[in-house]
Design a protein around this motif. Sequence first.
Motif, PDB file in Angstrom:
ATOM      1  N   ARG A  18       0.870  -1.321   0.033  1.00 27.09           N
ATOM      2  CA  ARG A  18       0.029   0.192  -0.055  1.00 27.09           C
ATOM      3  C   ARG A  18       0.753   1.244   0.031  1.00 27.09           C
ATOM      4  O   ARG A  18       0.354   2.469  -0.047  1.00 27.09           O
ATOM      5  CB  ARG A  18      -0.975  -0.071   1.214  1.00 27.09           C
ATOM      6  CG  ARG A  18      -2.285  -0.727   1.066  1.00 27.09           C
ATOM      7  CD  ARG A  18      -2.122  -2.169   1.050  1.00 27.09           C
ATOM      8  NE  ARG A  18      -3.133  -2.787   0.398  1.00 27.09           N
ATOM      9  CZ  ARG A  18      -3.136  -4.225   0.354  1.00 27.09           C
ATOM     10  NH1 ARG A  18      -1.892  -4.992   0.684  1.00 27.09           N
ATOM     11  NH2 ARG A  18      -4.111  -4.879  -0.083  1.00 27.09           N
ATOM     12  N   HIS A 189      -7.098  -9.551   5.703  1.00 22.83           N
ATOM     13  CA  HIS A 189      -7.411  -8.018   5.526  1.00 22.83           C
ATOM     14  C   HIS A 189      -8.875  -7.775   6.232  1.00 22.83           C
ATOM     15  O   HIS A 189      -9.135  -6.644   5.989  1.00 22.83           O
ATOM     16  CB  HIS A 189      -7.609  -7.677   3.977  1.00 22.83           C
ATOM     17  CG  HIS A 189      -6.255  -7.720   3.405  1.00 22.83           C
ATOM     18  ND1 HIS A 189      -5.967  -8.071   2.074  1.00 22.83           N
ATOM     19  CD2 HIS A 189      -4.870  -7.710   4.012  1.00 22.83           C
ATOM     20  CE1 HIS A 189      -4.730  -7.938   1.815  1.00 22.83           C
ATOM     21  NE2 HIS A 189      -4.206  -7.942   2.811  1.00 22.83           N
ATOM     22  N   GLU A 241       0.788  -3.652   8.134  1.00 17.23           N
ATOM     23  CA  GLU A 241       0.477  -2.499   7.716  1.00 17.23           C
ATOM     24  C   GLU A 241       0.588  -1.037   8.741  1.00 17.23           C
ATOM     25  O   GLU A 241      -0.199  -0.477   8.992  1.00 17.23           O
ATOM     26  CB  GLU A 241      -1.008  -2.385   7.237  1.00 17.23           C
ATOM     27  CG  GLU A 241      -1.469  -3.635   6.229  1.00 17.23           C
ATOM     28  CD  GLU A 241      -0.759  -3.164   4.797  1.00 17.23           C
ATOM     29  OE1 GLU A 241      -0.284  -2.070   4.645  1.00 17.23           O
ATOM     30  OE2 GLU A 241      -1.098  -4.107   3.771  1.00 17.23           O
ATOM     31  N   GLY A 245       0.686   2.534   4.969  1.00 17.76           N
ATOM     32  CA  GLY A 245       1.064   2.777   3.565  1.00 17.76           C
ATOM     33  C   GLY A 245       1.972   3.819   3.231  1.00 17.76           C
ATOM     34  O   GLY A 245       2.266   4.621   2.551  1.00 17.76           O
TER      35      GLY A 245
END
Length: 290
Positions: A18, A189, A241, A245
Motif C-alpha cells: 500500500r 485483511h 500495515e 502505506g
Amino acid sequence: MSAPRLLLSVETLLGVTRHPRATARAIQERFADPAVLAREIAAALDAGADGVLAAPSPVTRAALSAVGRPVPTWALLPNVPAYVRDSSEAGLVGAAIKRVKGASPGTLVRLGITGMQHALGVVGGDFASMVPLLLELESAMLGAPRLAGVLVAAPITDLALAGRNRRFFAHLTAFTRARFGAQAGFETHNAGHLLRSLREWGVEPDLVIGPMNPAGFMMKPTPSRALEEVSIADVPVLAKELTAGGTGDLATAAAWARKHGAHGLVVDLADVGGDARLLAGLVSGAGGRA
C-alpha cells in the motif's frame, strides 16, 4: 514454539504493498539482486527479528540460500500475484503443472501423499481439500529447508472467510502442523471478522496476521471492532500495515499496536526503507500480549 514477536516481510517484492508506487518500485529495484536481499535479511536477524515472512519467488529463494545461516522462515502461501497470472495464462490446471515441472522427487512424493489424502475432497470440489496441494507446491518453490510457520495468504483466507468455511480453517490448521511441523496461521485483511469467526468456531491457529495502525487503515469491519476482537482473541495477532502505506511513523505505530494487544509486528521492507537495522529500535519494546 510461541508466535514470533518481530518478522521482516518481503511481500513488497511481489508488488503487494500500500506504499506509493515509487517507493515500491525503488524497493523492488534495490533488492532485485538476491545477494543484496540476503544481506538485508541477515541484518534483520542481527537486529533482533525472529525471522522472515516470505512468499515463494526466484529472488527470495536465492536470497534465503545466500544468507549463509539458517533463516527462520514463515512462508506466506501461495504467491498470489504469480498464481493469478499463471492461472490467467494457462488455466488452473496449467498453473499447477507449471509448479510440478522441475519439482524434486521428494516434493513429488509429498504431493502424491497429500493428493491421496485429499482425493475425495478434490474430486468433490472441496476448497479445504484443494488448498493443501497448492501449499505443497508453493512451499517447495520457496526452497527453505525447514519452515517455522506456514500462513495462508490473505486473498485465500478472506475468500474462505466470506464463505463461512469453518472446515477450511480447522483443516488447514491441522494439516499445516502435521505436514510441515510448523506453526499454522492465516494472513487476513479482515482481522475483526476472522478473529470473531475463529472464536465462534473454536478454531485456534498459532497466529493471525492483520492490519493494525493508529490511522485505522484497513482495520475491518471498523477500527474499534477490530481492536475489540484483538483484545479478546485466543490467537496471537501480529500487526501489519503499521505505517498505513507509509503515511505514519513506524516506531510510533509499533508502540501503539503493542499497547492495543498485538502479540508481535510484521514490518515490511518498505516500512524500514530498506534499512533492516532500524528493526533494532523495535525489539526493545517487545511487550505485547503474551
